[in-house]
Design an enzyme around this catalytic site. Sequence first.
Site, PDB file in Angstrom:
ATOM      1  N   ALA A  34       0.850  -1.198   0.000  1.00  0.00           N
ATOM      2  CA  ALA A  34       0.000   0.000   0.000  1.00  0.00           C
ATOM      3  C   ALA A  34       0.875   1.233   0.000  1.00  0.00           C
ATOM      4  O   ALA A  34       1.952   1.239   0.609  1.00  0.00           O
ATOM      5  CB  ALA A  34      -0.906   0.028   1.224  1.00  0.00           C
ATOM      6  N   TYR A  42      -6.552   7.727   1.170  1.00  0.00           N
ATOM      7  CA  TYR A  42      -5.820   6.620   1.799  1.00  0.00           C
ATOM      8  C   TYR A  42      -6.765   5.764   2.644  1.00  0.00           C
ATOM      9  O   TYR A  42      -6.786   4.532   2.523  1.00  0.00           O
ATOM     10  CB  TYR A  42      -4.687   7.180   2.669  1.00  0.00           C
ATOM     11  CG  TYR A  42      -4.083   6.154   3.595  1.00  0.00           C
ATOM     12  CD1 TYR A  42      -3.259   5.149   3.102  1.00  0.00           C
ATOM     13  CD2 TYR A  42      -4.358   6.165   4.959  1.00  0.00           C
ATOM     14  CE1 TYR A  42      -2.716   4.191   3.952  1.00  0.00           C
ATOM     15  CE2 TYR A  42      -3.822   5.219   5.811  1.00  0.00           C
ATOM     16  CZ  TYR A  42      -3.009   4.234   5.311  1.00  0.00           C
ATOM     17  OH  TYR A  42      -2.479   3.285   6.140  1.00  0.00           O
ATOM     18  N   LYS A  80      -7.790   1.860   2.197  1.00  0.00           N
ATOM     19  CA  LYS A  80      -7.555   0.829   3.223  1.00  0.00           C
ATOM     20  C   LYS A  80      -8.851   0.090   3.520  1.00  0.00           C
ATOM     21  O   LYS A  80      -8.862  -1.132   3.697  1.00  0.00           O
ATOM     22  CB  LYS A  80      -7.011   1.485   4.501  1.00  0.00           C
ATOM     23  CG  LYS A  80      -5.527   1.663   4.483  1.00  0.00           C
ATOM     24  CD  LYS A  80      -4.836   0.324   4.709  1.00  0.00           C
ATOM     25  CE  LYS A  80      -3.584   0.161   3.924  1.00  0.00           C
ATOM     26  NZ  LYS A  80      -3.022  -1.198   3.951  1.00  0.00           N
TER      27      LYS A  80
END
Length: 370
Positions: free
Chosen positions: A82, A183, A187
Site C-alpha cells: 500500500a 488513503y 484501506k
Amino acid sequence: MSQTVLITGGAGFIGSHVANELLAHGYRVRVLDALASQVHGADRKRPCYLHEDVELIRGDIRDADVLDRALNGVVAVYHFVALVGVGQSMYQIEQYTSVNNLGTAMLLERVAKKRIRKLIVASSMSVYGEGLYELPSGEICTTAGRTVEQLRCHEWEMKTSGGQVLRPLPTPEWKTPALASIYALSKFDQEQMCLITGRAYGVPTVALRFFNVYGPNQALSNPYTGVLAIFASRLLNNQRPMIFEDGAQLRDFVSVYDVARACRLALESDAADVAVNIGSGETITIRQIAERLAAVLDKDVEPEITGNYRVGDIRHCYPDISLAKKVLGYSPAVTLELGLEDLAAWLSEQQAHDNFQEMQAELAGRGLVV
Ligand code: UD1
C-alpha cells in the site's frame, strides 16, 4: 517441510518484522515488493534490515506475471502492499487508487482460485476517522467530527451543537467507518475486498486494523509516515518537534514486535472473516509522546505547539483491543517504556533527513495545513 508464506509489501517496515517473526517460527518467507523510492531511497536496493533468508521478488503487484510467480506454492498470504501517506493520498489520487485498490483486485482474482490456508490484510485505524465518543448525556456517539470553522477558531475538541465537549472512548471494531482521506478509503476497500472475496471463495480472511505502529526500520526520511517517525527525525537533527493543534490528541502507539506477533497469531488462530484492532492498549497524547521520545534520546529539546492544523486530521482515536484478545489470543507484551528505549537504541545509529518543512510547505500549498 516448512510452508511458504507470501508477504506482499514485505520489504517495508511492518512486513519486514512479520517476516522475522514467521522465519523464527519455522515458516519460509517470500516477499513481493516494488521497493518504492519514497521508502527505499533512489537506488531501490534490497533493504539491509530484510532477513537474509527472505526470498525477495522485486516487482509491481499489478504485474500479472510477477504476481503469479509470487503466489506459486504458498500456503498463506499477507497483503501489505500500500502507499501509506494520508496527506499525499489527497493529491496523488490516481496513484493511490491504482496501487492500493487495483493491486488488491489483481491479488484477489488469483487468491480466489487457490486453496490457501489464510489471507491476512493490513488495514488501518484510518477507517474509523474520529474514534468513539460519549455525549454529556452518556449516549454513545459514532459520528463525531469537527467543522473547518471550529478548527479556524482553535476549538480542537468535539462538541455538541450546544457547545458541550464530548468524551473520547476506546474505539471498537463495530464503530461505523468515517473515511476522511483517499488513503483511508483505499484501506477500507482493501480490507472489505479481501473479506468479501474470502467469504465467497472459502478463504479464511482476517483484516488487522493497525493503530500507530512504531519501532526499528521505520522510514524516517519519509515525511508522509506517522508522527513518531517525523518527531524522531526532527530530534535527531536537534530540531524541535512541531505539534499541530494543542498536543492533547490521544493515540495508541503499538510496538512493531507486538504487531508482528498479532500477524502470526492471525495465521495460526482460527480467526476468520473478521476485522480486528491491533494496538497496545495504552493511550498517550501527542505532546507527551514528543516529550517521552526527546527524553529517551537524551535531547533537551521542547516540542513547539504551533496551533496549526492539518485538514482531515483526527482528534482522538485509540482502540478497544478486546476482540484481538478474544479471537487471536493477542496480548501486547512491549510497554511504551521498553519500546521507546529499543527505538532510541536503533535511532542512535540512524541518520535522518528532516523533511518536515517540505511536507508542511507541500500540504500548505494545497491548503491542507492551516
Ligand atoms: C494516520 C492514519 C494512520 C496512518 C498514519 C501514518 C488516520 C486517522 N490515521 O494516523 O492510518 O498509519 O497516519 O501514515 O488517518 N502531528 C503533529 N506533528 C507532526 C505530525 C503529526 O503534531 O509533525 C499530529 C497530527 O496532527 C495528529 C497526530 O500527530 O494529531 C498523529 O499524526 P499521524 O501519525 O500523522 O496521523 P494519525 O492520525 O495518528
